[in-house]
Design an enzyme around this catalytic site. Structure first.
Site, PDB file in Angstrom:
ATOM      1  N   GLY A  74       0.986  -1.186   0.126  1.00 35.41           N
ATOM      2  CA  GLY A  74      -0.188  -0.039   0.075  1.00 35.41           C
ATOM      3  C   GLY A  74       0.742   1.122  -0.104  1.00 35.41           C
ATOM      4  O   GLY A  74       0.412   2.523   0.008  1.00 35.41           O
ATOM      5  N   ASN A 100      -4.353   2.904  -3.296  1.00 34.70           N
ATOM      6  CA  ASN A 100      -5.374   3.001  -2.195  1.00 34.70           C
ATOM      7  C   ASN A 100      -6.160   1.896  -1.590  1.00 34.70           C
ATOM      8  O   ASN A 100      -6.609   1.150  -2.694  1.00 34.70           O
ATOM      9  CB  ASN A 100      -6.289   4.105  -2.817  1.00 34.70           C
ATOM     10  CG  ASN A 100      -7.349   4.717  -1.628  1.00 34.70           C
ATOM     11  OD1 ASN A 100      -8.010   3.932  -0.970  1.00 34.70           O
ATOM     12  ND2 ASN A 100      -7.302   6.108  -1.652  1.00 34.70           N
ATOM     13  N   HIS A 131      -4.596  16.573   0.112  1.00 31.20           N
ATOM     14  CA  HIS A 131      -4.251  15.718   1.536  1.00 31.20           C
ATOM     15  C   HIS A 131      -3.828  16.518   2.335  1.00 31.20           C
ATOM     16  O   HIS A 131      -3.270  17.813   2.180  1.00 31.20           O
ATOM     17  CB  HIS A 131      -3.280  14.504   0.914  1.00 31.20           C
ATOM     18  CG  HIS A 131      -3.791  13.583   0.341  1.00 31.20           C
ATOM     19  ND1 HIS A 131      -4.132  13.477  -1.180  1.00 31.20           N
ATOM     20  CD2 HIS A 131      -3.998  12.246   0.533  1.00 31.20           C
ATOM     21  CE1 HIS A 131      -4.561  12.239  -1.433  1.00 31.20           C
ATOM     22  NE2 HIS A 131      -4.598  11.360  -0.248  1.00 31.20           N
ATOM     23  N   LYS A 135       1.890  15.277   3.607  1.00 26.10           N
ATOM     24  CA  LYS A 135       1.981  14.263   2.356  1.00 26.10           C
ATOM     25  C   LYS A 135       2.993  14.628   1.604  1.00 26.10           C
ATOM     26  O   LYS A 135       3.206  15.787   1.208  1.00 26.10           O
ATOM     27  CB  LYS A 135       0.675  14.022   1.580  1.00 26.10           C
ATOM     28  CG  LYS A 135       0.974  13.005   0.679  1.00 26.10           C
ATOM     29  CD  LYS A 135      -0.539  12.712   0.336  1.00 26.10           C
ATOM     30  CE  LYS A 135      -0.711  11.772  -1.081  1.00 26.10           C
ATOM     31  NZ  LYS A 135       0.055  10.205  -0.449  1.00 26.10           N
ATOM     32  N   GLY A 141      -1.147   8.552  -4.701  1.00 25.95           N
ATOM     33  CA  GLY A 141      -1.357   7.303  -5.466  1.00 25.95           C
ATOM     34  C   GLY A 141      -2.623   7.093  -5.873  1.00 25.95           C
ATOM     35  O   GLY A 141      -2.782   6.444  -6.798  1.00 25.95           O
ATOM     36  N   THR A 142      -3.603   7.422  -5.118  1.00 21.93           N
ATOM     37  CA  THR A 142      -5.160   7.391  -5.513  1.00 21.93           C
ATOM     38  C   THR A 142      -5.439   8.222  -6.687  1.00 21.93           C
ATOM     39  O   THR A 142      -6.092   7.714  -7.753  1.00 21.93           O
ATOM     40  CB  THR A 142      -5.985   7.694  -4.441  1.00 21.93           C
ATOM     41  OG1 THR A 142      -5.553   7.146  -3.266  1.00 21.93           O
ATOM     42  CG2 THR A 142      -7.259   7.380  -4.713  1.00 21.93           C
TER      43      THR A 142
END
Length: 242
Positions: A74, A100, A131, A135, A141-142
């Site tokens: 992940g 995600n 975010h 971060k 990544g999503t």
């Protein structure tokens, strides 16, 4: 119930995964962080979950392969070299990699792919994500996961269509591109919106993560699902049967 080993156990996600796993009745085989013995954990777990850092991923994949233990990846901010390492590992053990682990985002990805496939080329696609201020990677990544879904729907690749930013006199929008905008601030867990802008109308598909536990619940579900699966590369869509 299977024993889950956690890479990145001291991080925000690692701690929540341990809590959710115990709620679900799973056993925690242990946790590993920077400088700890990744191989020992791999041998002592039925399945591994990695939410550490890109720099540690290859070592964790090697440990999983050596122990014959499936692994859920992940960790975000991965490069092409990381994905090549995941492909190599997947020849020997089951590897589930995703940007995600949220079950809601998994379904959203399917909806984005379907919309992109059915709407014409005159519909522009833009992805906006926000975010928390800590971060370190952008786009998230999503966001990239959703961009890949849109590209798949249009039978192309994200590498061919991706536009990360626009500033100054950037010129008119190029047909067929998939744009990204990244916002950072406060304590936002994760907001993602995919905008399909057509002539005279817009469709907006989105997801708001209100609590980090949604990612942990999905990661635990994915880990328990992965136990016993043959070697190969998997995604969250298979966990939900999509």
């Amino acid at each position: 119930m299977s024993a889950i080993g956690i890479y990145g156990s001291a991080g925000r996600m690692g701690r929540v995964i341990a809590e959710i796993a115990e709620e679900e009745g799973a056993t925690i085989a242990g946790g590993v962080d920077a400088g700890d013995d990744a191989a020992a954990l791999a041998h002592g777990a039925d399945v591994l979950v990695d939410f550490s850092a890109p720099s540690a991923l290859e070592a964790h994949l090697d440990a999983a392969v050596a122990a014959g233990t499936p692994i859920v990846v992940g960790t975000t901010g991965l490069s092409a070299a990381h994905h090549e390492a995941i492909d190599r590992a997947a020849r020997h053990v089951a590897v589930l990699q995703t940007g995600n682990t949220s079950l809601g985002v998994t379904l959203l990805r399917r909806l984005v792919r379907e919309a992109a496939a059915r709407l014409g080329a005159e519909w522009d696609i833009e992805i906006v994500e926000m975010h928390h201020r800590h971060k370190v990677d952008a786009p998230s990544g999503t966001a990239l996961l959703l961009g890949e879904a849109a590209a798949e729907g249009r039978e192309t690749t994200l590498a061919e269509t991706r536009v990360d930013s626009r500033a100054g006199l950037s010129g008119a929008r190029t047909d067929g591109t998939i744009g990204f905008a990244s916002l950072r601030g406060g304590s936002v867990v994760g907001d993602h919106q995919v905008i399909f802008a057509g002539p005279g109308e817009r469709i907006e598909l989105g997801h708001r993560g209100e609590d980090r536990s949604i990612f942990a619940r999905g990661a635990v579900k994915a880990a328990l699902w992965l136990v016993g699966k043959p070697a190969g590369r998997y995604g969250m869509n298979e966990v939900l049967g999509l």
